[in-house]
Enzyme design. Structure first.
Site, short mmCIF file in Angstrom:
data_model
loop_
_atom_site.label_atom_id
_atom_site.label_comp_id
_atom_site.label_asym_id
_atom_site.label_seq_id
_atom_site.Cartn_x
_atom_site.Cartn_y
_atom_site.Cartn_z
N LYS A 161 -12.55 1.61 -11.73
CA LYS A 161 -11.59 1.24 -12.76
C LYS A 161 -11.99 1.97 -14.03
CE LYS A 161 -12.38 -2.66 -10.12
NZ LYS A 161 -12.32 -2.22 -8.74
N HIS A 176 -16.47 -11.21 -11.48
CA HIS A 176 -16.08 -9.89 -10.99
C HIS A 176 -16.99 -8.77 -11.48
CE1 HIS A 176 -12.89 -6.68 -10.29
NE2 HIS A 176 -12.96 -7.33 -9.14
N HIS A 230 -11.79 2.59 -5.90
CA HIS A 230 -12.15 1.22 -6.27
C HIS A 230 -12.71 1.23 -7.70
CE1 HIS A 230 -14.30 -2.71 -6.06
NE2 HIS A 230 -13.23 -3.02 -5.36
#
Length: 579
Positions: free
Chosen positions: A490, A256, A488
């Protein structure tokens, strides 16, 4: 949309081709895949599945999460419907960052894109200047068109940006805004080669970014996570491209990380840590965060004698090397050596890595696991200050399985790590607040409900942790002009109750999930991490030589303070709204 036939092999199916799973339904495998996507770690592990079956379930989980495979009438609570088939609607969805992403090729589902080669001079510039402690000013929005190197210089010493939003023209010329292609701009150096770490890659879009600055013939290494036939076959068509897929080691894990490394002809190196998949919609329609390092020149013999290994006070270089070595990929060895030879003494942030594995919390060499949230906690204990009343703000685009109560993990584990400091240990439960868009936030976004394609939280998952609603706050970013651009990004921060100061700020690929940050297992003797993640920790001690950031002067958060709590009747955005 036709109902698909059941696979004739049933539970003994051996296929691992995604087209087979799109053509035929596999109820048992799909049931496991749904558990994977809902974060039911213990439930899947308790099945003690064979490796082949687990890999099939992981593939189906990715297809479901990407939107390529839509289960018809399936519900884990309604077992009577478990044996229905699957249907595909790939014309409106594509693979995302362990998240469903919306494909933008339908005129019925999206406004026609604004394609502007030259910014209209009639657009108002909204100049907003705020003084920092040194008496200088930072332009949040500027009518001046700066090249990327000038933007980095203007943003120093923080070097943190948001992505521009195509349908919000006021963001285009902001000093603290970058496009992905600007990471390849010649003002940053004459590119020699580069490596891109990411989950999902649209190869055509990525190569277009390189073509824009005429560096498409430079060697490019792509380390990616989501299955891509295009990438696996690309090397035969693009000689300078080397693509390596990092397959999940665990059922809930993924590759990720979102990070770029650029090597230049003068021998220097630059690192960028960001939050966007390498896909067009992520960089045009959504709010992303980017940190860009200063140029790191080769470590000369003279400098080596004075400063040793060329690391900074933050330990960034050592932690980056640890992370790169954890891949055990021969293709990364030249890059690891490049980092070893670089002078990174001017980097003023810490590197926060997550790498899959069951990491001992105590070992002969270290008293704490230097991965995930425990590494963050260790750094905060060494270098962060705290106040009597502070809140931990977690802002994310995806939410995992958090357990039956706040103390299970969100507050009792992740929150505890994020309240660590070098001062006296604080008593009481950490005050945790989470920013995640509600339904109305998404409905009011640039693309309406389709704007929620990057927010994969499911109603089924939420029904198992309804307590979580009390922690939720809406996405508001009027100060950065991005309220309508779904996040999107974080980010994590610890802020004072009067919203004037912050003890730290983290920009990362890691969402609020155990797979990303890790969870204590084996009677708290190990930290179990399932995904590759990368983030950077901003500490005022290293950046300004102070105990706290002054918000709105030294550090600009991506969201507005005070936070806006969910109101009566508000519920989180659920990806189910698009199915």
């Amino acid at each position: 949309m036709d109902t698909k036939d059941h696979c004739k092999y049933g539970s003994t199916c051996f296929r691992r081709n995604k087209h087979h799973f799109l053509e035929f339904s596999h109820p048992f495998i799909e049931e496991i895949a749904l558990k994977i996507n809902n974060g039911e770690i213990e439930a899947v592990l308790s099945l003690e599945l064979k490796t082949d079956l687990l890999e099939q379930a992981q593939l189906v989980a990715e297809l479901i999460e990407s939107g390529e495979l839509i289960l018809e009438g399936r519900s884990m609570e309604n077992t009577a419907e478990k044996n229905q088939g699957v249907k595909r609607n790939a014309s409106t969805m594509e693979t995302g960052d362990s998240e469903t992403e919306i494909k933008e090729n339908s005129s019925q589902h999206k406004e026609k894109r604004i394609k502007a080669a030259v910014i209209d001079e009639s657009i108002p510039s909204h100049v907003n200047k705020m003084a920092n402690d040194s008496g200088t000013s930072i332009k949040i929005v500027s009518s001046d068109k700066l090249n990327p190197q000038q933007k980095i210089e203007a943003s120093a010493p923080v070097n943190y940006f948001l992505s521009s939003v195509e349908n919000i023209p006021e963001t285009w010329d902001q000093t603290l805004t970058l496009k992905f292609s600007e990471l390849l701009h010649p003002s940053l150096g004459v590119l020699e080669k580069s490596v891109q770490f990411n989950f999902m890659v649209e190869l055509g879009w990525l190569l277009a970014q390189y073509c824009y600055h005429k560096v498409q013939r430079k060697p490019l290494l792509v380390i990616y996570g989501a299955e891509s036939e295009e990438l696996s076959a690309a090397q035969s068509r693009v000689p300078t491209l080397h693509a390596i897929r990092v397959k999940p080691k665990y059922p809930f894990g993924s590759h990720h990380t979102k990070m770029s490394m650029m090597s230049y002809e003068d021998g220097s190196l630059r690192i960028a840590v960001h939050t966007g998949n390498l896909i067009e919609s992520d960089w045009e329609d959504r709010t992303q965060g980017i940190w860009v390092s200063p140029s790191c020149p080769p470590l000369s013999s003279e400098a080596s004698e004075k400063m040793g290994d060329g690391d900074s006070l933050t330990g960034f270089k050592n932690d980056l090397i640890r992370y790169l070595e954890s891949y055990s990929l021969s293709a990364l060895q030249p890059w690891i050596e490049k980092v070893h030879q670089a002078d990174m003494s001017n980097i003023n942030v810490c590197f926060i890595p997550s790498s899959p594995g069951s990491h001992p919390i105590q070992s002969k060499n270290e008293k704490v696991s230097r991965w995930g949230h425990l590494h963050l906690s260790w750094l905060l204990q060494q270098h962060a200050s705290s106040e009597a009343d502070e809140s931990v703000v977690m802002q994310c685009s995806s939410i995992g399985s958090l357990g039956p109560s706040p103390s299970s993990w969100l507050v009792g584990e992740l929150g505890v790590s994020m309240t660590a400091s070098s001062g006296v240990v604080k008593l009481g439960q950490p005050n945790v607040q989470v920013i995640y868009p509600c339904f109305q936030d998404v409905k009011s976004s640039i693309h309406g409900l389709l704007g929620g394609g990057c927010l994969p939280y499911s109603r089924q998952g939420h029904n198992k942790q309804t307590w979580f609603t009390e922690f939720l706050h809406k996405w508001r970013s009027e100060s950065r002009l991005r309220t309508k651009a779904m996040p999107h990004i974080k980010s994590y921060a610890r802020v004072s109750n009067d919203f004037s100061r912050a003890s730290f700020f983290v920009l990362t690929s890691a969402n609020v999930s155990k797979a990303a940050w890790g969870m204590r297992t084996n009677k708290a003797s190990t930290l179990m991490i399932q995904s590759f993640e990368a983030g950077v920790l901003f500490l005022p001690k290293f950046i300004f030589g102070e105990k706290h950031f002054l918000l709105g002067k030294q550090l600009f958060l991506p969201y507005d303070l005070p936070l806006t709590k969910y109101g009566l009747g508000d519920e989180p955005w659920f990806i189910d709204n698009l199915r």
